[in-house]
Structures are given as structure tokens and as C-alpha cells.
Design an enzyme around this catalytic site. Structure first.
Site, PDB file in Angstrom:
ATOM      1  N   ASP A  62      68.212  53.557  41.799  1.00 43.21           N
ATOM      2  CA  ASP A  62      69.664  53.696  41.608  1.00 43.21           C
ATOM      3  C   ASP A  62      70.179  54.902  42.395  1.00 43.21           C
ATOM      4  OD1 ASP A  62      68.683  55.732  40.036  1.00 43.21           O
ATOM      5  OD2 ASP A  62      69.890  55.239  38.267  1.00 43.21           O
ATOM      6  N   LYS A 130      62.065  50.123  36.234  1.00 44.56           N
ATOM      7  CA  LYS A 130      61.937  51.535  35.844  1.00 44.56           C
ATOM      8  C   LYS A 130      63.129  51.891  34.980  1.00 44.56           C
ATOM      9  CE  LYS A 130      62.766  55.144  38.772  1.00 44.56           C
ATOM     10  NZ  LYS A 130      63.842  55.836  38.035  1.00 44.56           N
ATOM     11  N   GLU A 198      59.972  63.913  37.455  1.00 44.85           N
ATOM     12  CA  GLU A 198      60.897  64.444  38.464  1.00 44.85           C
ATOM     13  C   GLU A 198      61.241  65.903  38.186  1.00 44.85           C
ATOM     14  OE1 GLU A 198      64.124  61.850  39.501  1.00 44.85           O
ATOM     15  OE2 GLU A 198      65.142  63.398  40.670  1.00 44.85           O
TER      16      GLU A 198
HETATM   17  O1  KIV Z   1      66.512  56.253  42.032  1.00 48.67           O
HETATM   18  C1  KIV Z   1      65.560  56.855  42.558  1.00 48.67           C
HETATM   19  O2  KIV Z   1      65.460  56.958  43.784  1.00 48.67           O
HETATM   20  C2  KIV Z   1      64.574  57.452  41.674  1.00 48.67           C
HETATM   21  C3  KIV Z   1      63.468  58.243  42.307  1.00 48.67           C
HETATM   22  C4  KIV Z   1      63.957  59.537  42.798  1.00 48.67           C
HETATM   23  C5  KIV Z   1      62.327  58.387  41.400  1.00 48.67           C
HETATM   24  O3  KIV Z   1      64.651  57.293  40.508  1.00 48.67           O
END
Ligand code: KIV
Length: 281
Positions: A62, A130, A198
Site C-alpha cells: 500500500d 499482509k 519495520e
Molecule cells: O507497503 C509497503 O511497501 C510495505 C513495506 C514497506 C513493508 O508495507
């Protein structure tokens, strides 16, 4: 004994077959101590290229919010924004595991809402989803996994919560680190197959990586995670500015692309392009 061909080596992405990487492959990689790299991808061309060069996991993140769609952060991103990108990345690839990032508001309400939206991603071609945060989403993670949908967790700096975190700040220092470890273990217990960490202290990520059986994927979380992830536009130097401390830019695409666009415009203005070789009779 004959030396095994490199194709036969038990690497995660060793070219043994041209099949998709699976969550089981990632677990086996952790078990034998093999590190791997994940990149974001939001479109066909980068997805094809990252597949070709052997990136085993692509995240349709996202982070498209502030890298593709022109938003300030990830909060405004919707399912309708994400679905075409998930379809494009899945269609363009043969080997990487494609993980679709569940946007803000697509799973927080209830486990049923999470399954409803994750099913849309899986039917669009994703192989896993995710979602961000820990104990707050355990019922969601359990129901997703029971429904046959692999889940990647995400702890530490969770950008969808930027408004409650008070900005993009290092997470998990001091006692917050113990809570993060509890959340990590609970996500694993709920069935998550991997966990993004993160922007947190490296020693905390090391502890989590040692305590968890499932792979950890770090971004600004030190070198001891089982894998690393970067936003591709940051990694390739297309995003303007120096970026966060953890970022290493592996190219300067912003300069390359800017120079190309400038040269093209100058040649059009000067009448050098198109030349005779670019024309048809
Ligand atoms: O949205 C994304 O790019 C992420 C990564 C930074 C893990 O969640």
C-alpha cells in the site's frame, strides 16, 4: 562425487524449477539460514523484471499510496486502488510469491471483513496477504489462515497507524520492545507465515528473529532478520530526496530518467528526433 549443478542447489530461488515460490519455501529457507530479498512492485514491467532477476517475493504494497497514487501516505489507499496492481503483478510473473497488502480500513472492522477482502486479492492472483499490527488483528489472522489465505504480519512502524503513532518514528524501544515480541509470538501462534519488522532497534529484531520459527523480514530493523524488504522506487533511487537512514539506493534512476526525458525533449525541439532511421516508407 560429481559437483551438483548450481540448478540443483537447495536455494530458495535457485532455478531448480520454474514454479512459484511458496510460503513453505520461505520457511525452509529460514530453517537452512538462507537470506532473501523482497521488493515492492505495483505494475507489470517492474514485476516482470524482478521475476527475471530472481526476487522471490513481491509485495504489492500500500506504499503505492505515496509512490504511485500521489497520496501523502498510505491511509487513503483503497481495495479498488490495490486490485488492478495486484492483478498486473500476478499476471506478469511466473515465480515470485505475490503478497497483496491489505489497505487501511479493509480488515480492521472484523475477521469477516478481512476474509471478504483477502478473497478478492486471492482471486485477483495474490498468493498471500499482509496486514499491519499485532494483538488487535489476531482474530482476523486466525480466520484468514483457517480460510486458506496465508498471512504476512507487520509490526513496528506500521504506516497505516501514522496518525496514532505521531509520525514515522522508530518503534519498539524499551518496554515497547517486550510488547512487540509478545505480538510477534501471538501472530505466529495465530498462523502467520512470516513477519515484517519495520524501523526498530536492531537488537530487538534479532531477538524476534531468534524467538520466532517463521521468517522475519526487516526494513530498517538491522541485518539479522531472515529477509529484507525495500520499496522499489526507494531502492532504485527514483524517489526524490535522501530517504530514511536505513535506505541504500542501488541506482540513481531519478537522474537516468530525468536525463533521458531532457535529451528526448531537446532532440524533438532541435529536429534531431525522429531521424530518417525512425521513419516508415
Ligand atoms: O507497503 C509497503 O511497501 C510495505 C513495506 C514497506 C513493508 O508495507
Amino acid at each position: 562425487m560429481a559437483t551438483p549443478s548450481p540448478d540443483a542447489l537447495p536455494t530458495l530461488y535457485g532455478g531448480v524449477t520454474s514454479r512459484r515460490v511458496t510460503t513453505r519455501d520461505l520457511q525452509l529457507a529460514k530453517d537452512r539460514g538462507e537470506k532473501w530479498a523482497m521488493l515492492t512492485s505495483y505494475d507489470m514491467l517492474t514485476a516482470q523484471l524482478f521475476d527475471e532477476v530472481g526476487i522471490p517475493v513481491l509485495l504489492v504494497g500500500d506504499s503505492a499510496g505515496n509512490n504511485v497514487l500521489g497520496y501523502e501516505n498510505t491511509v487513503p489507499v483503497t481495495m479498488d486502488d490495490m486490485l488492478p496492481m495486484v492483478r498486473a503483478v500476478a499476471r506478469a510473473t511466473k515465480r515470485p510469491l505475490v503478497v497483496a497488502d491489505m489497505p487501511f480500513g479493509s480488515y480492521q472492522e472484523s475477521p469477516a471483513q478481512a476474509v471478504h477482502n483477502a478473497v478478492r486479492f486471492m482471486q485477483a492472483g495474490a498468493h498471500a496477504v499482509k496486514l499491519e499490527s499485532g494483538h488487535q488483528v489476531l482474530p482476523q489472522v486466525r480466520l484468514l489462515v483457517e480460510s486458506g489465505i496465508p498471512v504476512m504480519g507487520h509490526l513496528g512502524l506500521t504506516p497505516q497507524s501514522v496518525n496514532t503513532l505521531g509520525g514515522y518514528r522508530v518503534q519498539g524501544r524499551g518496554e515497547a520492545g517486550d510488547r512487540l515480541i509478545e505480538d510477534a509470538l501471538a501472530l505466529q501462534e495465530a498462523g502467520a507465515f512470516s513477519l515484517v519488522l519495520e524501523v526498530g532497534p536492531a537488537d530487538l529484531a534479532t531477538r524476534v528473529t531468534e524467538e520466532l520459527a517463521i521468517p522475519t523480514i526487516g526494513i530498517g530493523a538491522g541485518a539479522e532478520c531472515d529477509a529484507q524488504v525495500l520499496v522499489w522506487t526507494d531502492m532504485a533511487g527514483l524517489t526524490p530526496g535522501p530517504g530514511p537512514k536505513f535506505l541504500k539506493k542501488y541506482a540513481d534512476l531519478r537522474t537516468v530518467l530525468g536525463d533521458a526525458a531532457r535529451a528526448y525533449a531537446a532532440e524533438v525541439r532541435g529536429g534531431q528526433y525522429p531521424g530518417p532511421e525512425h521513419g516508415y516508407v
